[in-house]
Design an enzyme around this catalytic site. Structure first.
Site, PDB file in Angstrom:
ATOM      1  N   SER A   1      -7.991  -2.778  -4.029  1.00 34.07           N
ATOM      2  CA  SER A   1      -8.709  -1.506  -4.033  1.00 34.07           C
ATOM      3  C   SER A   1      -9.703  -1.419  -5.178  1.00 34.07           C
ATOM      4  O   SER A   1     -10.855  -1.035  -4.987  1.00 34.07           O
ATOM      5  CB  SER A   1      -7.722  -0.331  -4.116  1.00 34.07           C
ATOM      6  OG  SER A   1      -6.984  -0.238  -2.924  1.00 34.07           O
TER       7      SER A   1
ATOM      8  N   ASP B   1      -3.195  -1.921  -7.623  1.00 35.34           N
ATOM      9  CA  ASP B   1      -3.773  -2.576  -6.439  1.00 35.34           C
ATOM     10  C   ASP B   1      -5.132  -3.206  -6.747  1.00 35.34           C
ATOM     11  O   ASP B   1      -6.145  -2.524  -6.787  1.00 35.34           O
ATOM     12  CB  ASP B   1      -3.883  -1.524  -5.320  1.00 35.34           C
ATOM     13  CG  ASP B   1      -4.359  -2.097  -4.003  1.00 35.34           C
ATOM     14  OD1 ASP B   1      -4.766  -3.276  -3.970  1.00 35.34           O
ATOM     15  OD2 ASP B   1      -4.333  -1.367  -2.999  1.00 35.34           O
TER      16      ASP B   1
ATOM     17  N   GLN C   1      -0.508   2.271  -6.208  1.00 40.47           N
ATOM     18  CA  GLN C   1      -1.975   2.383  -6.100  1.00 40.47           C
ATOM     19  C   GLN C   1      -2.686   1.923  -7.373  1.00 40.47           C
ATOM     20  O   GLN C   1      -3.714   1.264  -7.317  1.00 40.47           O
ATOM     21  CB  GLN C   1      -2.371   3.836  -5.797  1.00 40.47           C
ATOM     22  CG  GLN C   1      -2.256   4.163  -4.321  1.00 40.47           C
ATOM     23  CD  GLN C   1      -2.628   5.613  -4.025  1.00 40.47           C
ATOM     24  OE1 GLN C   1      -2.516   6.473  -4.882  1.00 40.47           O
ATOM     25  NE2 GLN C   1      -3.052   5.869  -2.807  1.00 40.47           N
TER      26      GLN C   1
ATOM     27  N   ARG D   1       0.855  -1.191   0.000  1.00 35.30           N
ATOM     28  CA  ARG D   1       0.000   0.000   0.000  1.00 35.30           C
ATOM     29  C   ARG D   1       0.899   1.251   0.000  1.00 35.30           C
ATOM     30  O   ARG D   1       1.041   1.928   1.018  1.00 35.30           O
ATOM     31  CB  ARG D   1      -0.912  -0.009   1.236  1.00 35.30           C
ATOM     32  CG  ARG D   1      -1.981  -1.114   1.214  1.00 35.30           C
ATOM     33  CD  ARG D   1      -3.119  -0.691   0.296  1.00 35.30           C
ATOM     34  NE  ARG D   1      -4.076  -1.748   0.012  1.00 35.30           N
ATOM     35  CZ  ARG D   1      -5.244  -1.899   0.641  1.00 35.30           C
ATOM     36  NH1 ARG D   1      -5.578  -1.126   1.624  1.00 35.30           N
ATOM     37  NH2 ARG D   1      -6.084  -2.846   0.242  1.00 35.30           N
TER      38      ARG D   1
ATOM     39  N   TYR E   1      -3.650  -1.248   6.769  1.00 32.32           N
ATOM     40  CA  TYR E   1      -4.732  -2.174   7.128  1.00 32.32           C
ATOM     41  C   TYR E   1      -5.143  -1.950   8.584  1.00 32.32           C
ATOM     42  O   TYR E   1      -4.361  -1.494   9.401  1.00 32.32           O
ATOM     43  CB  TYR E   1      -4.294  -3.634   6.956  1.00 32.32           C
ATOM     44  CG  TYR E   1      -4.066  -4.033   5.530  1.00 32.32           C
ATOM     45  CD1 TYR E   1      -5.144  -4.314   4.704  1.00 32.32           C
ATOM     46  CD2 TYR E   1      -2.791  -4.120   5.009  1.00 32.32           C
ATOM     47  CE1 TYR E   1      -4.951  -4.674   3.373  1.00 32.32           C
ATOM     48  CE2 TYR E   1      -2.581  -4.477   3.677  1.00 32.32           C
ATOM     49  CZ  TYR E   1      -3.666  -4.755   2.878  1.00 32.32           C
ATOM     50  OH  TYR E   1      -3.472  -5.117   1.571  1.00 32.32           O
TER      51      TYR E   1
END
Length: 377
Positions: free
Chosen positions: A136, A133, A130, A125, A233
């Site tokens: 996500s 990912d 990003q 993360r 997280y």
């Protein structure tokens, strides 16, 4: 000149999996990088992408054997069975959502076959990752779909309506867990006209909840809320805080029409957020959608892919929520994989070369061994 890298895109074989790991858009982009893309016949059927669409984008479309023959990289939404992968190059990359904790035997089989398995859900993360990912991109759609499904099962309207026959009051929706899925659930429930509230173990999410026009439900003046673990997280909370939070949530749940739970801890069973006793306090006709159903559920009594009715309350949860939106889920997943490969594409070598930070995080197997620290721990 280096030989072109061959990327194999397989038809998903897991039950209920409707997504595909490449789209015509990403086939074009991968070809522009210098790769040869081979797509298994019918791979995109359940995501509304035809073989002709792939061929028009520059892919070779054919049966499994020809697609895998000499492949350097194999794409998947879920990890393919190692026994399927005969014919790939020695040391070929498997790039997919590999469920490393849940499918350990399959990971060991990849190692035994000399494959290099790269688990896209282990993507760190960090800002530069990003766009790669998959958790996500898929959670975003899952959060949206959770609210739409809950609305479908709810026997009343979401928005307040003023009619000649009287007023219909707005539904009250409570979102538990404000990660990517939770934020999208808040936004979707607000768009549908519900009165929305939300809670999370991370105090930093309070502002995010308010920014979406929802009401934050947090215990004040008790230590142990931080709950921010490594890599963004959520983690466990102090015992005192858990007790205070449970009491606050209990009194709040009793007044809700719709509850969406989203709490997952990677590699562990989903934490229990709602007990049978709390369900019993809710109004008959209320709906709970449990996004953690595939990992055992946040809600007592939840059974994945079944609608369970307890105390007049419907509990709904699917084993694969993003697969209910296959076209969009595939488009986003495919972009995640393309963004990953293109970020590491070495023009000189004509292939992707991983760096240490991301490579070490996502690499599960190499040289016949399981090498990932999280799996060896």
């Amino acid at each position: 000149m280096a030989e072109r890298q061959k990327i194999a895109v397989l038809k998903e074989r897991a039950t209920g999996e409707t997504r595909v790991s490449a789209s015509p858009e990403t086939v074009k982009k991968l070809t522009a990088l210098g790769a040869l893309v081979a797509v298994e016949t019918g791979a995109g059927d359940t995501a509304s992408i035809s073989d002709a669409d792939y061929a028009a984008a520059g892919a070779e479309v054919g049966p499994l054997d020809s697609v895998l023959a000499g492949a350097d990289i194999v794409f998947g939404v879920q990890g393919p069975d190692a026994a399927l992968l005969g014919g790939v190059k020695p040391g070929a990359w498997i790039v997919a959502g590999l469920d490393p904790f849940g499918q350990r035997a399959r990971i060991d089989a990849y190692a035994a076959a000399g494959l290099e398995a790269l688990a896209m859900e282990f993507m760190p993360r960090i800002t530069r990752a990003q766009s790669m990912d998959i958790l996500s991109s898929q959670s975003n759609l899952a959060g949206y779909k959770a609210v739409i499904e809950a609305a479908g099962h709810y026997g009343r309207a979401f928005p307040m309506m003023m009619t000649a026959a009287g007023t219909v009051s707005a539904a009250k929706a409570f979102i538990m867990g404000v990660g990517v899925a939770g934020l999208q659930a808040i936004a979707t429930a607000r768009r549908l006209g519900a009165q929305v509230s939300a809670t999370d173990v991370r105090s930093a999410t309070k502002e995010q909840i308010q920014s979406l026009g929802a009401k934050p439900i947090f215990v004040e003046n008790v230590a142990g809320i931080e709950g921010e673990g490594s890599g963004g997280y959520a983690t466990e909370m102090s015992e005192e805080y858990q007790k205070a939070q449970a009491e606050l949530v209990s009194s709040h749940i009793a007044k809700q029409d719709i509850v969406i739970t989203t709490a997952l801890i990677p590699g562990r069973a989903a934490p229990r957020l709602i007990t049978d006793a709390q369900i019993a306090t809710m109004k008959p006709g209320s709906v709970i959608f449990d996004l953690a159903a595939p990992q055992g559920g946040n809600v007592e009594g939840c059974v994945a892919d079944q609608i369970v009715v307890r105390h007049g309350v419907k509990i709904v949860g699917y084993s694969n929520t993003p697969a209910l939106l296959p076209a969009d889920a595939s488009a986003l997943f495919s972009r995640n994989l393309f963004n990953f490969l293109s970020a590491f594409w070495d023009k000189e070598a004509g292939k992707p070369v991983l760096d240490e930070e991301i490579g070490d995080a996502i690499r599960l197997t190499k040289g016949g061994q399981v090498v990932n620290a999280r799996l060896l721990a």
